[in-house]
Design a protein around this motif. Sequence first.
Motif, PDB file in Angstrom:
ATOM      1  N   UNK A 227       0.965  -1.409  -0.247  1.00 38.87           N
ATOM      2  CA  UNK A 227       0.134   0.211   0.428  1.00 38.87           C
ATOM      3  C   UNK A 227       0.912   1.123  -0.139  1.00 38.87           C
ATOM      4  N   UNK A 228       0.348   2.439  -0.942  1.00 39.85           N
ATOM      5  CA  UNK A 228       1.161   3.744  -0.537  1.00 39.85           C
ATOM      6  C   UNK A 228       0.762   4.470  -0.479  1.00 39.85           C
ATOM      7  N   UNK A 229       1.523   5.868   0.467  1.00 43.88           N
ATOM      8  CA  UNK A 229       0.706   6.189   1.168  1.00 43.88           C
ATOM      9  C   UNK A 229       0.209   7.878   0.573  1.00 43.88           C
ATOM     10  N   UNK A 230      -1.408   8.577   0.608  1.00 39.62           N
ATOM     11  CA  UNK A 230      -2.303   9.219  -0.009  1.00 39.62           C
ATOM     12  C   UNK A 230      -1.341  10.104  -0.460  1.00 39.62           C
ATOM     13  N   UNK A 231      -0.872  11.024  -1.123  1.00 37.91           N
ATOM     14  CA  UNK A 231      -1.292  11.844  -1.614  1.00 37.91           C
ATOM     15  C   UNK A 231      -0.807  13.219  -0.496  1.00 37.91           C
ATOM     16  N   UNK A 232      -0.429  13.971  -0.402  1.00 43.38           N
ATOM     17  CA  UNK A 232      -0.650  15.597   0.872  1.00 43.38           C
ATOM     18  C   UNK A 232      -1.964  15.937   0.069  1.00 43.38           C
TER      19      UNK A 232
ATOM     20  N   UNK B 236      -7.176  20.303   5.314  1.00 41.61           N
ATOM     21  CA  UNK B 236      -8.003  19.402   4.019  1.00 41.61           C
ATOM     22  C   UNK B 236      -7.573  18.196   4.237  1.00 41.61           C
ATOM     23  N   UNK B 237      -7.002  17.092   5.020  1.00 39.97           N
ATOM     24  CA  UNK B 237      -6.711  16.067   5.331  1.00 39.97           C
ATOM     25  C   UNK B 237      -7.411  15.769   6.188  1.00 39.97           C
ATOM     26  N   UNK B 238      -8.147  16.329   6.451  1.00 35.28           N
ATOM     27  CA  UNK B 238      -9.433  15.827   7.810  1.00 35.28           C
ATOM     28  C   UNK B 238     -10.956  16.207   7.187  1.00 35.28           C
ATOM     29  N   UNK B 239     -11.632  14.600   6.796  1.00 34.69           N
ATOM     30  CA  UNK B 239     -12.785  15.632   5.802  1.00 34.69           C
ATOM     31  C   UNK B 239     -13.846  16.044   7.644  1.00 34.69           C
ATOM     32  N   UNK B 240     -13.627  16.160   8.203  1.00 32.67           N
ATOM     33  CA  UNK B 240     -14.533  16.726   9.524  1.00 32.67           C
ATOM     34  C   UNK B 240     -14.553  18.069   9.617  1.00 32.67           C
ATOM     35  N   UNK B 241     -12.790  18.539   9.149  1.00 30.93           N
ATOM     36  CA  UNK B 241     -12.631  19.861   9.281  1.00 30.93           C
ATOM     37  C   UNK B 241     -12.983  19.854   8.206  1.00 30.93           C
ATOM     38  N   UNK B 242     -13.357  19.780   6.540  1.00 29.97           N
ATOM     39  CA  UNK B 242     -13.073  20.909   5.511  1.00 29.97           C
ATOM     40  C   UNK B 242     -14.880  20.242   5.362  1.00 29.97           C
ATOM     41  N   UNK B 243     -15.895  19.644   6.204  1.00 27.85           N
ATOM     42  CA  UNK B 243     -16.943  19.756   6.330  1.00 27.85           C
ATOM     43  C   UNK B 243     -17.526  21.004   7.136  1.00 27.85           C
ATOM     44  N   UNK B 244     -16.532  21.286   8.300  1.00 26.20           N
ATOM     45  CA  UNK B 244     -16.387  22.295   9.449  1.00 26.20           C
ATOM     46  C   UNK B 244     -16.527  23.529   8.782  1.00 26.20           C
ATOM     47  N   UNK B 245     -15.499  23.894   7.614  1.00 23.12           N
ATOM     48  CA  UNK B 245     -15.270  25.269   7.198  1.00 23.12           C
ATOM     49  C   UNK B 245     -15.736  25.892   5.492  1.00 23.12           C
ATOM     50  N   UNK B 246     -16.407  24.056   4.682  1.00 19.07           N
ATOM     51  CA  UNK B 246     -17.485  24.033   3.632  1.00 19.07           C
ATOM     52  C   UNK B 246     -18.118  25.147   4.084  1.00 19.07           C
ATOM     53  N   UNK B 247     -18.939  24.559   5.132  1.00 14.65           N
ATOM     54  CA  UNK B 247     -20.258  24.942   5.517  1.00 14.65           C
ATOM     55  C   UNK B 247     -20.419  27.227   6.163  1.00 14.65           C
TER      56      UNK B 247
END
Length: 277
Positions: free
Chosen positions: A50-55, A79-90
């Motif tokens: 398995x390869x690490x995901x890109x930053x 941006x790597x944390x879905x919960x923060x992406x959702x929070x900041x998007x809203x």
Amino acid sequence: MRNGGLGFAAMLLLAACSPSSEQSASEQAAGNASANAAASRYADRMSGTPQPPPPAKAFALAEKNDFLEFAYAYPGQAAAIPALVDKFGKEAASAKADALKMAKDDSAAAKKSGFPFRAHSLDRKWSVEADTPRFLSLESQTYVYTGGAHGMTGYDVVLWDRARHRETSVKALMTTPAAFATAIREPFCKELDRQRAEKRGAPVVRGDDPFTQCIDPMAEVIVPTSKDGKLIDAMTVVVGPYSAGPYAEGSYDVVLPIDAAMRKAIKTEYQDGFAGK
């Protein structure tokens, strides 16, 4: 295919070990390291490792129309944390909608009264103040202009607990806010006055002027910070304009290194994320 991949990796390794006589030792070492890394990556891919995901990429939005200039940004760590992406998007969508409505209402009122309308601005940018194994600490700086003599700048903090995979608050780290306030009050007032004196060109003398008094640090934005990315090593009290001095003095960043008193006022379950003993 798997044997062929490993064979190709071996060829890379052999190539790395056969430098020309014209290469310097440092060039040879750099070439060997590069070839070895390339061979390792290729072998891992061919063997199914398995390869690490890109930053994750930082987010930035900038829009402008006749009513509002709007910008919103946050770093790749968020941006790597879905919960923060959702929070900041809203948050971005809500802030933009509210600011645009206010600007349109202001434009309509100005037109009705025969006054010129000045386009509004809202610019919020989140930056990393601590990125440690335990915590991700983000500070926002928000500039708002609504047509007056000047804009205003405000601040906020978001703290992500990586161990518990959830957002928390700075006050939730404290045994009690009162205990933490007692621990930081004296060093905060001392450092604030030092910075005031530096900006004003004279020592601060307590008097009737509220801008000579110390202020309550717990009423300001407190941001966990880290210099080395290993542990939280300081708490920065961010003091906005007008809180500790006139608008012309701008904001104050009062950095308080973690000491024994501060650490004692942090709950035991969070102390592994802080410097000191």
